[in-house]
Design an enzyme around this catalytic site. Structure first.
Site, PDB file in Angstrom:
ATOM      1  N   ASP A  47       0.850  -1.197   0.000  1.00  0.00           N
ATOM      2  CA  ASP A  47       0.000   0.000   0.000  1.00  0.00           C
ATOM      3  C   ASP A  47       0.885   1.246   0.000  1.00  0.00           C
ATOM      4  O   ASP A  47       1.750   1.400   0.855  1.00  0.00           O
ATOM      5  CB  ASP A  47      -0.923  -0.001   1.220  1.00  0.00           C
ATOM      6  CG  ASP A  47      -2.091   0.957   1.065  1.00  0.00           C
ATOM      7  OD1 ASP A  47      -1.874   2.109   0.631  1.00  0.00           O
ATOM      8  OD2 ASP A  47      -3.221   0.556   1.372  1.00  0.00           O
ATOM      9  N   SER A  88      -7.090   4.073  -1.161  1.00  0.00           N
ATOM     10  CA  SER A  88      -6.854   2.623  -1.128  1.00  0.00           C
ATOM     11  C   SER A  88      -8.126   1.821  -1.347  1.00  0.00           C
ATOM     12  O   SER A  88      -8.056   0.667  -1.778  1.00  0.00           O
ATOM     13  CB  SER A  88      -6.221   2.226   0.201  1.00  0.00           C
ATOM     14  OG  SER A  88      -4.951   2.814   0.312  1.00  0.00           O
ATOM     15  N   THR A 141      -7.941  -2.081   1.974  1.00  0.00           N
ATOM     16  CA  THR A 141      -7.357  -2.996   0.989  1.00  0.00           C
ATOM     17  C   THR A 141      -7.884  -4.426   1.135  1.00  0.00           C
ATOM     18  O   THR A 141      -8.473  -4.961   0.186  1.00  0.00           O
ATOM     19  CB  THR A 141      -5.817  -2.935   1.035  1.00  0.00           C
ATOM     20  OG1 THR A 141      -5.408  -1.562   0.994  1.00  0.00           O
ATOM     21  CG2 THR A 141      -5.192  -3.694  -0.127  1.00  0.00           C
ATOM     22  N   GLU A 255      -0.996  -8.023   2.052  1.00  0.00           N
ATOM     23  CA  GLU A 255      -0.775  -6.575   1.986  1.00  0.00           C
ATOM     24  C   GLU A 255       0.274  -6.084   2.984  1.00  0.00           C
ATOM     25  O   GLU A 255       0.179  -6.366   4.191  1.00  0.00           O
ATOM     26  CB  GLU A 255      -2.082  -5.810   2.260  1.00  0.00           C
ATOM     27  CG  GLU A 255      -1.878  -4.296   2.042  1.00  0.00           C
ATOM     28  CD  GLU A 255      -2.949  -3.417   2.656  1.00  0.00           C
ATOM     29  OE1 GLU A 255      -3.670  -3.875   3.556  1.00  0.00           O
ATOM     30  OE2 GLU A 255      -3.037  -2.250   2.237  1.00  0.00           O
ATOM     31  N   ASP A 260       2.142   2.555   3.432  1.00  0.00           N
ATOM     32  CA  ASP A 260       1.302   3.748   3.243  1.00  0.00           C
ATOM     33  C   ASP A 260       1.282   4.640   4.485  1.00  0.00           C
ATOM     34  O   ASP A 260       1.325   5.866   4.379  1.00  0.00           O
ATOM     35  CB  ASP A 260      -0.117   3.284   2.911  1.00  0.00           C
ATOM     36  CG  ASP A 260      -1.124   4.402   2.815  1.00  0.00           C
ATOM     37  OD1 ASP A 260      -1.021   5.197   1.855  1.00  0.00           O
ATOM     38  OD2 ASP A 260      -2.017   4.489   3.686  1.00  0.00           O
ATOM     39  N   HIS A 264       2.243   8.531   4.882  1.00  0.00           N
ATOM     40  CA  HIS A 264       1.337   9.581   5.369  1.00  0.00           C
ATOM     41  C   HIS A 264       1.980  10.399   6.490  1.00  0.00           C
ATOM     42  O   HIS A 264       1.796  11.611   6.554  1.00  0.00           O
ATOM     43  CB  HIS A 264       0.028   8.976   5.890  1.00  0.00           C
ATOM     44  CG  HIS A 264      -0.953   8.649   4.814  1.00  0.00           C
ATOM     45  ND1 HIS A 264      -1.561   9.613   4.040  1.00  0.00           N
ATOM     46  CD2 HIS A 264      -1.423   7.457   4.378  1.00  0.00           C
ATOM     47  CE1 HIS A 264      -2.382   9.027   3.167  1.00  0.00           C
ATOM     48  NE2 HIS A 264      -2.313   7.710   3.348  1.00  0.00           N
ATOM     49  N   HIS A 303      -1.258   2.759  -5.085  1.00  0.00           N
ATOM     50  CA  HIS A 303      -0.876   4.142  -5.402  1.00  0.00           C
ATOM     51  C   HIS A 303       0.420   4.422  -4.668  1.00  0.00           C
ATOM     52  O   HIS A 303       0.867   3.602  -3.870  1.00  0.00           O
ATOM     53  CB  HIS A 303      -1.953   5.140  -4.935  1.00  0.00           C
ATOM     54  CG  HIS A 303      -2.303   4.942  -3.494  1.00  0.00           C
ATOM     55  ND1 HIS A 303      -1.477   5.364  -2.465  1.00  0.00           N
ATOM     56  CD2 HIS A 303      -3.343   4.309  -2.902  1.00  0.00           C
ATOM     57  CE1 HIS A 303      -2.020   5.006  -1.313  1.00  0.00           C
ATOM     58  NE2 HIS A 303      -3.147   4.354  -1.538  1.00  0.00           N
TER      59      HIS A 303
HETATM   60 MG    MG Z   1      -4.230  -0.661   2.635  1.00  0.00          MG
HETATM   61 ZN    ZN Z   2      -3.077   6.059   2.201  1.00  0.00          ZN
END
Ligand code: MG
Ligand code: ZN
Length: 365
Positions: A47, A88, A141, A255, A260, A264, A303
Site C-alpha cells: 500500500d 486505497s 485494501t 498486503e 502507506d 502519510h 498508489h
Molecule cells: Mg491498505
Molecule cells: Zn493512504
C-alpha cells in the site's frame, strides 16, 4: 505555468489517457491463449508503494532485494472514477473487481451496487482463498476482496461480511470490530459457527482442519520498528501451507499495509521498516513459487504515498536523504512485478483494473 493551468492540463491528460487505454489492448491474453496458466496466484500489495519505496530495498536492506528476482515489470495507472489520485478503497476495488469506482468505495460501483470480487469468483470454482494484512482485516485494501459497503469507514459492517464470506484463511488486526461492536454481535462465535478456528493470541504454528481466522491486534498491527517481528512473512508461510492443500488451486492476497502509513506520516524509518518487511515476505512467496511452479506471484501497489524520493543530502551524491513532498497520496504510476506462469501479461503500461482482468483470465478462463 500557473498552478491552475497545471491542474487543468493534468485533468485533460487524465481524460485523454483514459480514452486511449480503452482502445489499446496489445497485452490481451486472448491473442496468446496457448501460454501456460497458473493454478495459484499470490498477489502482494504494497500500500502506497511507489518506485522510490521499492528502491529503498536496494539501499536500506542487509539482504539482496527480492524485487530483483522478478522476470516481468509493468506500470499501472491508478486514478479512480472520482479523483485523479486514488485512495486505497477505490484502488483495491480495481484490483479485486476490475472496476473504476469512487474514492472510499469498498466492493461497490459508482452507483454503490455490490460487484463480485475475484476472491468470491475463484472460490465458487473451488479454489481456496486467503487474505493477510498488517492493518486491521477490515481496512480498505483487504476489505475490498470480501466486503461490499458504500464507505470504507464502515468497519463494523465490513467485519460482518467475514463469517459468511468466501475467505478460508485470514490474518491481521481488527479484533474490536469483531468482539466489541455497537450492535453487540459476537463475530468470534459467528466465525466459529461458520467453520473458522479463531486465534487472537499469536500466530498458530500449525494449521487446523478448519478455516483459519487470525486476529492479533485490537486495530492495526504494531509497526515493524515497534516490534511486530516476523508476523507478515510468517503469516504468509502459514497461509501457503494451508492453501496448498487445495486441489483446485488458491488465491492469496498479502498486503504490506503500513508502507502507506509511514508515507502519510512522512517518517522514513517507519516506511523503510515496513518496506523491508514486505520485501522479506515477497521472498517467502517467491521461494514457494520456485518449488510449486504452477504459482504466479504478482507484486504491485494501489498508489504512491508521500511523494517519497531518495534525494541527495544537500548536494552530496553519496548520501541519501529520504524526502517527502506530501502527507497524502500521489498520482505517479506504480510498478507491477510478476513471476511464474502468465507473468508476461503483466508487462507494459495499463490501468489498475487490468490486474483483475488478467488474474481472472489466468485463473478462470
Ligand atoms: Mg491498505
Ligand atoms: Zn493512504
Amino acid at each position: 505555468m500557473k498552478k491552475a493551468s497545471l491542474l487543468l492540463s493534468a485533468s485533460l491528460l487524465f481524460i485523454f489517457s483514459s480514452c486511449v487505454s480503452v482502445q489499446v489492448k496489445d497485452n490481451n491474453l486472448s491473442s496468446t491463449s496457448s501460454s501456460k496458466k497458473p493454478k495459484n496466484i499470490i498477489l502482494l500489495i504494497g500500500d502506497g508503494m511507489g518506485l522510490s519505496q521499492v528502491s529503498s530495498s536496494l539501499f536500506f536492506n542487509d539482504q539482496p532485494s527480492n524485487f530483483e528476482r522478478f522476470s516481468t515489470i509493468g506500470l499501472i495507472k491508478t486514478a479512480s472514477s472520482s479523483d485523479v489520485i486514488t485512495d486505497s478503497a477505490a484502488g483495491a476495488t480495481a484490483f479485486a473487481s476490475g472496476i473504476k469506482t469512487y474514492n472510499g468505495a469498498i466492493g461497490v460501483n459508482n452507483d454503490t451496487i455490490p460487484v463480485p470480487t475475484l476472491l468470491e469468483e475463484v472460490s465458487k470454482k473451488g479454489l481456496s482463498t486467503g487474505l493477510i494484512a498488517t492493518s486491521s482485516i477490515v481496512h480498505a485494501t483487504p476489505a475490498s476482496f470480501y466486503a461490499h459497503v458504500k464507505l470504507r469507514r464502515q468497519y463494523e459492517d465490513i467485519a460482518a461480511f467475514m463469517p459468511t464470506s468466501e475467505v478460508d484463511f485470514f490474518a491481521g488486526g481488527g479484533q474490536k470490530f469483531f468482539n466489541n461492536r455497537k450492535d453487540g454481535r459476537d463475530l468470534y462465535s459467528e466465525l466459529e459457527s461458520n467453520g473458522f478456528q479463531v486465534y487472537t493470541d499469536k500466530l498458530p504454528t500449525t494449521i487446523s482442519e478448519k478455516k483459519e481466522a487470525i486476529l492479533l491486534a485490537e486495530d492495526g498491527m504494531p509497526k515493524k520498528i515497534d516490534g511486530r517481528g516476523d508476523f507478515l512473512p510468517n503469516a504468509a508461510q502459514l497461509a501457503l501451507e494451508k492453501l496448498a492443500k487445495s486441489e483446485e488451486g488458491f488465491f492469496l492476497m498479502i498486503e504490506g499495509s503500513q508502507i502507506d502509513w509511514g508515507g502519510h506520516s512522512n517518517e522514513a524509518d517507519y516506511l523503510i521498516g515496513e518496506l523491508i518487511d514486505f520485501d522479506k515476505t515477497i521472498g517467502v512467496a517467491l521461494d514457494y513459487a520456485k518449488i510449486n511452479e504452477e504459482t504466479l506471484v504478482i507484486v504491485t501497489a494501489d498508489h504512491e504515498t508521500g511523494g517519497f524520493t531518495l534525494a541527495s543530502d544537500d548536494g552530496d551524491y553519496n548520501k541519501l536523504n529520504p524526502t517527502f513532498s506530501t502527507g497524502g497520496h500521489s498520482s505517479t504510476m506504480v510498478p507491477v512485478f510478476a513471476k511464474g506462469p502468465g507473468a508476461e501479461f503483466f508487462n507494459g503500461i495499463y490501468e489498475n483494473t487490468e490486474i483483475y482482468t488478467k488474474m481472472k483470465q489466468l485463473l478462470l478462463e
